[in-house]
Design an enzyme around this catalytic site. Structure first.
Site, PDB file in Angstrom:
ATOM      1  N   GLU A  36       0.721  -1.227  -0.031  1.00 61.44           N
ATOM      2  CA  GLU A  36       0.031  -0.057  -0.060  1.00 61.44           C
ATOM      3  C   GLU A  36       0.889   1.293   0.095  1.00 61.44           C
ATOM      4  O   GLU A  36       1.899   1.441   0.674  1.00 61.44           O
ATOM      5  CB  GLU A  36      -0.750   0.041   1.466  1.00 61.44           C
ATOM      6  CG  GLU A  36      -1.849   1.259   1.503  1.00 61.44           C
ATOM      7  CD  GLU A  36      -2.509   0.879   2.977  1.00 61.44           C
ATOM      8  OE1 GLU A  36      -1.975   0.270   3.770  1.00 61.44           O
ATOM      9  OE2 GLU A  36      -3.605   1.602   2.961  1.00 61.44           O
ATOM     10  N   LYS A 116      -9.243   2.461  -2.431  1.00 62.11           N
ATOM     11  CA  LYS A 116      -9.497   1.561  -1.392  1.00 62.11           C
ATOM     12  C   LYS A 116     -11.002   2.157  -0.619  1.00 62.11           C
ATOM     13  O   LYS A 116     -11.334   3.495  -0.532  1.00 62.11           O
ATOM     14  CB  LYS A 116      -8.550   2.111  -0.276  1.00 62.11           C
ATOM     15  CG  LYS A 116      -8.494   1.437   1.000  1.00 62.11           C
ATOM     16  CD  LYS A 116      -7.314   1.910   2.074  1.00 62.11           C
ATOM     17  CE  LYS A 116      -7.396   1.301   3.322  1.00 62.11           C
ATOM     18  NZ  LYS A 116      -5.878   1.762   4.184  1.00 62.11           N
ATOM     19  N   CYS A 168      -5.165  -3.276   2.161  1.00 64.47           N
ATOM     20  CA  CYS A 168      -5.077  -3.133   3.821  1.00 64.47           C
ATOM     21  C   CYS A 168      -6.377  -3.606   4.354  1.00 64.47           C
ATOM     22  O   CYS A 168      -6.920  -4.433   4.618  1.00 64.47           O
ATOM     23  CB  CYS A 168      -4.652  -2.009   4.462  1.00 64.47           C
ATOM     24  SG  CYS A 168      -4.040  -2.142   6.047  1.00 64.47           S
TER      25      CYS A 168
HETATM   26  N1  CDT Z   1      -3.630   0.880   6.233  1.00 71.18           N
HETATM   27  C1  CDT Z   1      -4.659   0.390   6.881  1.00 71.18           C
HETATM   28  O1  CDT Z   1      -5.674   0.126   6.486  1.00 71.18           O
HETATM   29  N2  CDT Z   1      -4.347   0.012   8.048  1.00 71.18           N
HETATM   30  C2  CDT Z   1      -5.388  -0.589   8.952  1.00 71.18           C
HETATM   31  C3  CDT Z   1      -5.095  -0.113  10.067  1.00 71.18           C
HETATM   32  C4  CDT Z   1      -6.378  -0.049  11.080  1.00 71.18           C
HETATM   33  S1  CDT Z   1      -6.238   1.408  12.198  1.00 71.18           S
HETATM   34  C5  CDT Z   1      -7.391   0.694  13.304  1.00 71.18           C
HETATM   35  C6  CDT Z   1      -5.240  -2.127   8.909  1.00 71.18           C
HETATM   36  O2  CDT Z   1      -6.420  -2.796   8.657  1.00 71.18           O
HETATM   37  O3  CDT Z   1      -4.383  -2.607   9.181  1.00 71.18           O
END
Ligand code: CDT
Length: 599
Positions: A36, A116, A168
């Site tokens: 990402e 996203k 993500c």
């Molecule tokens: N980048 C990203 O989407 N990170 C999220 C963090 C969540 S913050 C509570 C993840 O799902 O890993």
């Protein structure tokens, strides 16, 4: 990829990416996934008020030509290796997204883009200056491209694998996976960036052991990749930005390649730059896709409504409250502080559902079943649609006036006692015509009644200036033209075109043939100026998607069954009744006086 610091120049990060790509190509990989927002540090953790500084993290215009990213795509082309990579995108209209692309080396082009959808975190930073922030809601708009699977040509020994992307946080949402699963996805690509020890973000206790916190985050990552791969019978590839960014922000590793049985085929061992490779034999997806997760055989969509209608949780009413006031709606003051009230009451109208009788005036039950199926997934929780099929001597299809009258008589005789017993709130006549049953029911009862043709035309007139009708036979084309005039809609009609099919041909002829014919007719109507298409037979109700595909996204396609049900639901909520001062006055009393209660 290992740590990427805020102070790292773009050229340094790009050089690392080129090296990783070379490493992957050296191991004969055909596709390489990078994480990402891979080209710089994960800037949404900082509050950046300087627009110029913020802008430098984004790619503007065509990403494969963007100076800070182009070398990656050029190298991929040169090596003949496809690449999927995440980046921060400024779209042409200035909107900003957290995006990824699939770059096809052979053609030197972007095959697919994903933006996203499940943006995590907050708009405002935490008050605690020591907290790790995740300001994706501040810097990005939620993606607007959906979860669209795509085929990749000339990959995997000449096959055309079906791929999908997510980014993500999306991986934690089974809805995202299922959308791809429902398109037969074979490889899901997911770049990520997940904080290890970040108690504010995870809503956990700040005194927790950082190492344990990281282990839990890693466990959750693998849990969602493995379980969702299994439940959708797909490979998945996930690539982390890992390590300690700025020497301060811990990110988990755990990049892995997972098979369709949920097994890990390869995983990274470090939180540094590292390449892992696995062979993905797509045939291994068949087992799950044809047995346990053969969606077409086993899914029960009629029970999944909540998934698309509700965002927050709606708990069942507390037993104590339900019994004390007899109502199932929980007032906000009593909703135990969760503020997750339903967007609409689950049981309005004194706890009673709106019940609509869908009357198929012909004697073909499969047509009734298809109508119910097409509308079921659109129903609010407090609406129920019950199907009725006319008994013989109703004809099995309604193709002319004789069928019309015979079916109306047979249906009315059966519906009158049924309605006296059940008291449905409204009735929909599921025959695309100015069917005699509509006026019979309006006369006989005072609940709202409409036919699917009239409902389609109302909806079509609302959604566009000119409509077209996809008719079954040449005769129905003439009958529809008469009915359009009867409804006073002729000035808005761009055309009526016939598929030259009988009503029962829709079910009997091979489906691909029928759909191809309907798509041709749809195209003709659109070429003739139709902005909205209506389907001229209840038997076409499950063919909306194919017609939409042919008509293109700027044209609307109205399914008369769905339009009719929702039209009636609206009228029932308004308390609307059939007026009895004129044409629709009941003739029941007159019949009785004449001693003609034979029906
Ligand atoms: N980048 C990203 O989407 N990170 C999220 C963090 C969540 S913050 C509570 C993840 O799902 O890993």
């Amino acid at each position: 990829m290992g740590a990427t610091h805020r102070t790292d120049p773009r050229s340094k990060t790009l050089d690392r990416m080129l090296k990783l790509l070379q490493d992957a190509a050296d191991q004969s990989a055909e596709l390489c996934l990078l994480p990402e927002t891979a080209f710089a540090t994960f800037f949404p953790r900082y509050l950046i008020n300087d627009p110029e500084e913020l802008d430098a993290f984004f790619e503007h215009g065509d990403v494969i030509k963007s100076p800070g990213a182009a070398p990656l795509f050029n190298k991929a082309k040169q090596l003949g290796i496809d690449v999927s990579v995440g980046f921060a995108e400024v779209a042409d209209n200035g909107e900003r997204f957290n995006s990824s692309v699939y770059y096809h080396a052979l053609t030197g082009s972007i095959l697919a883009k994903y933006r996203k959808i499940h943006l995590p975190g907050d708009f405002e930073p935490f008050a605690d200056p020591e907290a790790t922030n995740q300001l994706e809601k501040r810097y990005f708009k939620p993606g607007n491209l959906g979860f669209e699977a795509f085929r990749v040509p000339d990959l995997a020994a000449g096959s055309e694998p079906i791929m999908g992307m997510m980014i993500c946080n999306d991986r934690r949402w089974p809805e995202a996976w299922r959308c791809l699963g429902l398109q037969g996805v074979e490889i899901v690509l997911c770049g990520y960036n997940t904080a290890g020890f970040a108690p504010h973000l995870w809503g956990s206790d700040a005194s927790q052991d950082p190492k344990q916190a990281e282990e839990t985050a890693l466990f959750h990552h693998k849990l969602v990749m493995q379980s969702n791969s299994y439940m959708n019978a797909t490979f998945s590839i996930s690539a982390a930005r890992a390590g300690m960014d700025d020497g301060k922000y811990a990110l988990i590793g755990g990049s892995c390649i997972v098979g369709p049985e949920g097994n890990i085929l390869a995983e990274t061992k470090t939180v540094e730059d590292e390449v892992i490779v696995a062979d993905c034999d797509l045939e291994l997806c068949r087992q799950g896709k044809t047995r346990t997760f053969d969606f077409s055989r086993h899914r029960r969509v009629e029970h999944y409504k909540r998934i698309v209608e509700q965002t927050g949780v709606v708990e069942p009413p507390k037993l104590s409250e339900a019994s004390s006031n007899g109502a199932s709606e929980v007032p906000s003051s009593l909703s135990n502080g969760t503020h997750n009230l339903p967007s609409r009451p689950a049981q309005p109208r004194g706890g009673r559902k709106i019940r609509i009788l869908l009357c198929n005036p012909n004697a073909t039950p499969s047509m009734t079943a298809n109508c119910i199926k097409s509308v079921e997934s659109t129903l609010p929780l407090d609406v129920e649609v019950v199907g009725f099929t006319a008994p013989p001597p109703a004809p099995s299809a309604i193709e002319g006036n004789f069928d019309n009258i015979m079916s109306a008589a047979a249906a009315a005789r059966a519906i009158i006692p049924l309605q006296q017993r059940e008291g449905y709130d409204a009735m929909l006549v599921a025959c695309f015509s100015d069917h005699a049953l509509i006026r019979m029911l309006r006369e006989e009862f005072n609940v709202p009644v409409i036919g699917i043709m009239e409902a389609s035309l109302f909806a079509a007139r609302t959604l566009g200036a000119r409509f077209g009708i996809v008719a079954t036979s040449n005769r129905s084309k003439v009958m529809h033209a008469d009915s359009v005039r009867h409804y006073g809609m002729q000035d808005f009609c761009a055309g009526i075109e016939s598929c030259r099919l009988g009503v029962l041909d829709l079910e009997r002829r091979p489906r691909h043939e029928v759909l191809a014919i309907m798509q041709e007719v749809a195209k003709t109507l659109v070429a003739g100026g139709a902005e909205v298409l209506t389907l001229g037979c209840a038997g076409m109700t499950d063919m909306v998607t194919a017609v939409k595909e042919a008509a293109g996204e700027d044209v609307q396609v109205v399914d008369g069954v769905v339009a009719g049900v929702h039209h009636l639901v609206g009228l029932v909520r308004l308390g609307g009744k059939t007026a009895k001062s004129g044409l629709y006055a009941s003739s029941a009393t007159g019949r009785k006086l004449r001693g003609q209660e034979y029906i």
